[in-house]
Write a protein that holds these residues in place. Structure first.
Motif, mmCIF file in Angstrom:
data_model
loop_
_atom_site.group_PDB
_atom_site.id
_atom_site.type_symbol
_atom_site.label_atom_id
_atom_site.label_comp_id
_atom_site.label_asym_id
_atom_site.label_seq_id
_atom_site.Cartn_x
_atom_site.Cartn_y
_atom_site.Cartn_z
ATOM 1 N N LEU A 1 0.877 -1.164 0.000
ATOM 2 C CA LEU A 1 0.000 0.000 0.000
ATOM 3 C C LEU A 1 0.916 1.215 0.000
ATOM 4 N N ALA A 2 0.467 2.330 -0.579
ATOM 5 C CA ALA A 2 1.348 3.493 -0.741
ATOM 6 C C ALA A 2 1.467 4.349 0.514
ATOM 7 N N THR A 3 1.742 3.717 1.641
ATOM 8 C CA THR A 3 2.184 4.425 2.830
ATOM 9 C C THR A 3 3.664 4.762 2.630
ATOM 10 N N PRO A 4 4.281 5.551 3.504
ATOM 11 C CA PRO A 4 5.707 5.810 3.329
ATOM 12 C C PRO A 4 6.550 4.542 3.219
ATOM 13 N N ASN A 5 6.264 3.533 4.016
ATOM 14 C CA ASN A 5 7.050 2.297 3.910
ATOM 15 C C ASN A 5 6.791 1.581 2.592
ATOM 16 N N GLY A 6 5.540 1.586 2.145
ATOM 17 C CA GLY A 6 5.245 0.960 0.875
ATOM 18 C C GLY A 6 5.889 1.683 -0.292
ATOM 19 N N VAL A 7 5.937 3.012 -0.232
ATOM 20 C CA VAL A 7 6.541 3.801 -1.300
ATOM 21 C C VAL A 7 8.022 3.473 -1.464
ATOM 22 N N TYR B 1 7.829 -6.143 -12.025
ATOM 23 C CA TYR B 1 7.063 -6.568 -10.850
ATOM 24 C C TYR B 1 5.564 -6.409 -11.040
ATOM 25 N N ASP B 2 4.852 -7.223 -10.303
ATOM 26 C CA ASP B 2 3.423 -7.055 -10.102
ATOM 27 C C ASP B 2 3.238 -6.468 -8.705
ATOM 28 N N ALA B 3 2.489 -5.395 -8.615
ATOM 29 C CA ALA B 3 2.197 -4.786 -7.312
ATOM 30 C C ALA B 3 0.723 -4.992 -6.993
ATOM 31 N N TRP B 4 0.467 -5.775 -5.964
ATOM 32 C CA TRP B 4 -0.893 -6.103 -5.544
ATOM 33 C C TRP B 4 -1.278 -5.244 -4.346
ATOM 34 N N LEU B 5 -2.487 -4.734 -4.365
ATOM 35 C CA LEU B 5 -2.942 -3.834 -3.313
ATOM 36 C C LEU B 5 -3.332 -4.603 -2.054
ATOM 37 N N ILE B 6 -2.768 -4.184 -0.943
ATOM 38 C CA ILE B 6 -3.132 -4.697 0.381
ATOM 39 C C ILE B 6 -3.811 -3.561 1.137
ATOM 40 N N ARG B 7 -5.100 -3.699 1.322
ATOM 41 C CA ARG B 7 -5.864 -2.653 2.026
ATOM 42 C C ARG B 7 -5.776 -2.926 3.530
ATOM 43 N N ASN C 1 4.904 -12.405 5.332
ATOM 44 C CA ASN C 1 5.392 -11.577 6.433
ATOM 45 C C ASN C 1 4.643 -11.910 7.710
ATOM 46 N N PRO C 2 5.248 -12.691 8.591
ATOM 47 C CA PRO C 2 4.568 -13.062 9.837
ATOM 48 C C PRO C 2 4.278 -11.879 10.745
ATOM 49 N N ASN C 3 4.871 -10.715 10.428
ATOM 50 C CA ASN C 3 4.623 -9.509 11.211
ATOM 51 C C ASN C 3 3.418 -8.725 10.701
ATOM 52 N N SER C 4 2.806 -9.176 9.599
ATOM 53 C CA SER C 4 1.584 -8.566 9.061
ATOM 54 C C SER C 4 1.705 -7.068 8.812
ATOM 55 N N LYS C 5 2.821 -6.663 8.229
ATOM 56 C CA LYS C 5 3.017 -5.270 7.858
ATOM 57 C C LYS C 5 3.409 -5.194 6.384
ATOM 58 N N ILE C 6 2.974 -4.132 5.732
ATOM 59 C CA ILE C 6 3.424 -3.904 4.361
ATOM 60 C C ILE C 6 4.687 -3.047 4.391
ATOM 61 N N PRO C 7 5.524 -3.147 3.347
ATOM 62 C CA PRO C 7 5.398 -3.980 2.154
ATOM 63 C C PRO C 7 5.963 -5.375 2.394
ATOM 64 N N ALA C 8 5.529 -6.326 1.567
ATOM 65 C CA ALA C 8 6.082 -7.677 1.575
ATOM 66 C C ALA C 8 6.356 -8.072 0.130
ATOM 67 N N ARG D 1 -1.647 3.228 -4.602
ATOM 68 C CA ARG D 1 -2.165 4.447 -3.974
ATOM 69 C C ARG D 1 -3.687 4.436 -4.031
ATOM 70 N N THR D 2 -4.330 4.699 -2.924
ATOM 71 C CA THR D 2 -5.784 4.647 -2.837
ATOM 72 C C THR D 2 -6.394 5.959 -2.367
ATOM 73 N N PHE D 3 -5.619 7.023 -2.343
ATOM 74 C CA PHE D 3 -6.111 8.310 -1.869
ATOM 75 C C PHE D 3 -5.664 9.403 -2.834
ATOM 76 N N GLY D 4 -6.237 10.587 -2.686
ATOM 77 C CA GLY D 4 -5.920 11.673 -3.602
ATOM 78 C C GLY D 4 -6.769 11.590 -4.861
ATOM 79 N N LYS D 5 -6.372 12.339 -5.875
ATOM 80 C CA LYS D 5 -7.122 12.367 -7.126
ATOM 81 C C LYS D 5 -7.125 10.985 -7.780
ATOM 82 N N PRO D 6 -8.266 10.530 -8.277
ATOM 83 C CA PRO D 6 -8.330 9.192 -8.884
ATOM 84 C C PRO D 6 -7.334 8.989 -10.018
ATOM 85 N N GLU D 7 -7.093 10.021 -10.825
ATOM 86 C CA GLU D 7 -6.170 9.859 -11.942
ATOM 87 C C GLU D 7 -4.713 9.712 -11.502
ATOM 88 N N LEU D 8 -4.450 9.959 -10.233
ATOM 89 C CA LEU D 8 -3.101 9.803 -9.695
ATOM 90 C C LEU D 8 -2.967 8.536 -8.860
#
Length: 292
Positions: free
Chosen positions: A51-57, A76-82, A97-104, A261-268
């Motif tokens: 997910l496009a959090t700072p760590n995911g970015v 790569y294939d990037a799959w969305l983890i909500r 990731n046994p720690n259940s944090k993104i990215p993996a 990325r799931t926030f901001g303008k849809p075209e971005l």
């Protein structure tokens, strides 16, 4: 804090699931999966679940930078983890990731797939695999690693500390906000002093240290985290701002910010990325300031 707001810890702590502010629904004191769900697998060597959090970015910028250099093996294939929906607690994700944090990341380029979790580990794994953005040995490599680990150790005070109490906690409390604001500003001062005589944080060359630090501190001074730019007086950190703007202009960084990325303008937003052509339907203008 006043007496009426003081808290006396019990002898044994008990989990209250409705506490914790904005992220109470996904925070819990136990690990492991909550449901069975296999992860999708695409056609490319690298399978990213994020997910496009700072760590995911960090991960998507690194992969896009490698592709920019011509490393076809970094496709790569990037799959969305909500994470708000608890996707990170699915059985397939927990296996990666046994720690259940993104990215993996699952590196499927060899005979046996290799799981890579923790954003810093992903950066080192990819840098070593492709021989890019990390010196092979010596003092230069150590300096990059110094700053990579600085970020890994410091960012929890910025995100889980300052960001949580300033932006996400159910109430505003002066003590924790003051405590973590002081630390966030100290960290910005560390970077500002270091960048006074450098183009990049570890020297002249762009490295995984910059890729790790920029999504947190670069986006912070660019006004994209926690709506806190004025509160932190980020423009006073001129060297950090100069460095942040230079990295923000890199085409691979602009693409990497869009992925998952799931926030901001849809075209971005590019919820999933499976081919470079996926970006052609999205504008490549600089992304607007956002919440994260």
């Amino acid at each position: 804090m006043t007496d009426q707001n003081s808290y006396t810890p019990p002898a044994v702590w008990t989990w209250e699931s409705d506490s914790g502010g904005q992220f109470a629904s996904i925070n819990r004191p136990i690990a492991g999966p909550t449901h069975d769900k296999d992860l999708p697998v695409g056609t490319h060597p690298m399978q990213l679940y994020s997910l496009a959090t700072p760590n995911g970015v960090k991960a998507t910028v690194m992969l896009e930078e490698l592709l920019e250099l011509g490393h076809a093996g970094a496709e790569y294939d990037a799959w969305l983890i909500r994470i708000g929906d608890g996707d990170q607690f699915g059985s397939g994700f927990v296996e990666v990731n046994p720690n259940s944090k993104i990215p993996a990341l699952m590196d499927r380029s060899g005979e046996t797939p290799v799981r890579v979790f923790e954003s810093g580990s992903i950066l080192v794994h990819l840098a070593e695999k492709f021989g890019a953005f990390l010196p092979a040995s010596g003092q230069a490599r150590t300096e990059v690693m110094n700053w990579l680990f600085w970020q890994m150790g410091s960012a929890p005070y910025l995100g889980g500390g300052f960001g949580h109490f300033y932006a996400y906690a159910p109430e505003k409390w002066k003590y924790p906000i003051d405590r973590f604001t002081m630390e966030a500003k100290r960290q910005l001062d560390v970077l500002d002093r270091e960048l006074a005589g450098k183009t990049h944080i570890a020297g002249d060359d762009y490295s995984i240290a910059d890729i790790a630090i920029w999504p947190w501190y670069g986006q912070l001074v660019l006004g994209r985290l926690y709506d806190a730019a004025e509160f932190l007086d980020v423009t006073s950190y001129a060297n950090v701002l100069r460095w942040a703007e230079a990295i923000d202009a890199r085409p691979a960084v602009q693409r990497g910010r869009m992925v998952n990325r799931t926030f901001g303008k849809p075209e971005l937003q590019l919820h999933e990325r499976h081919d470079a052509s996926d970006f052609q339907t999205r504008t490549q203008d600089k992304l607007e300031p956002s919440a994260g």
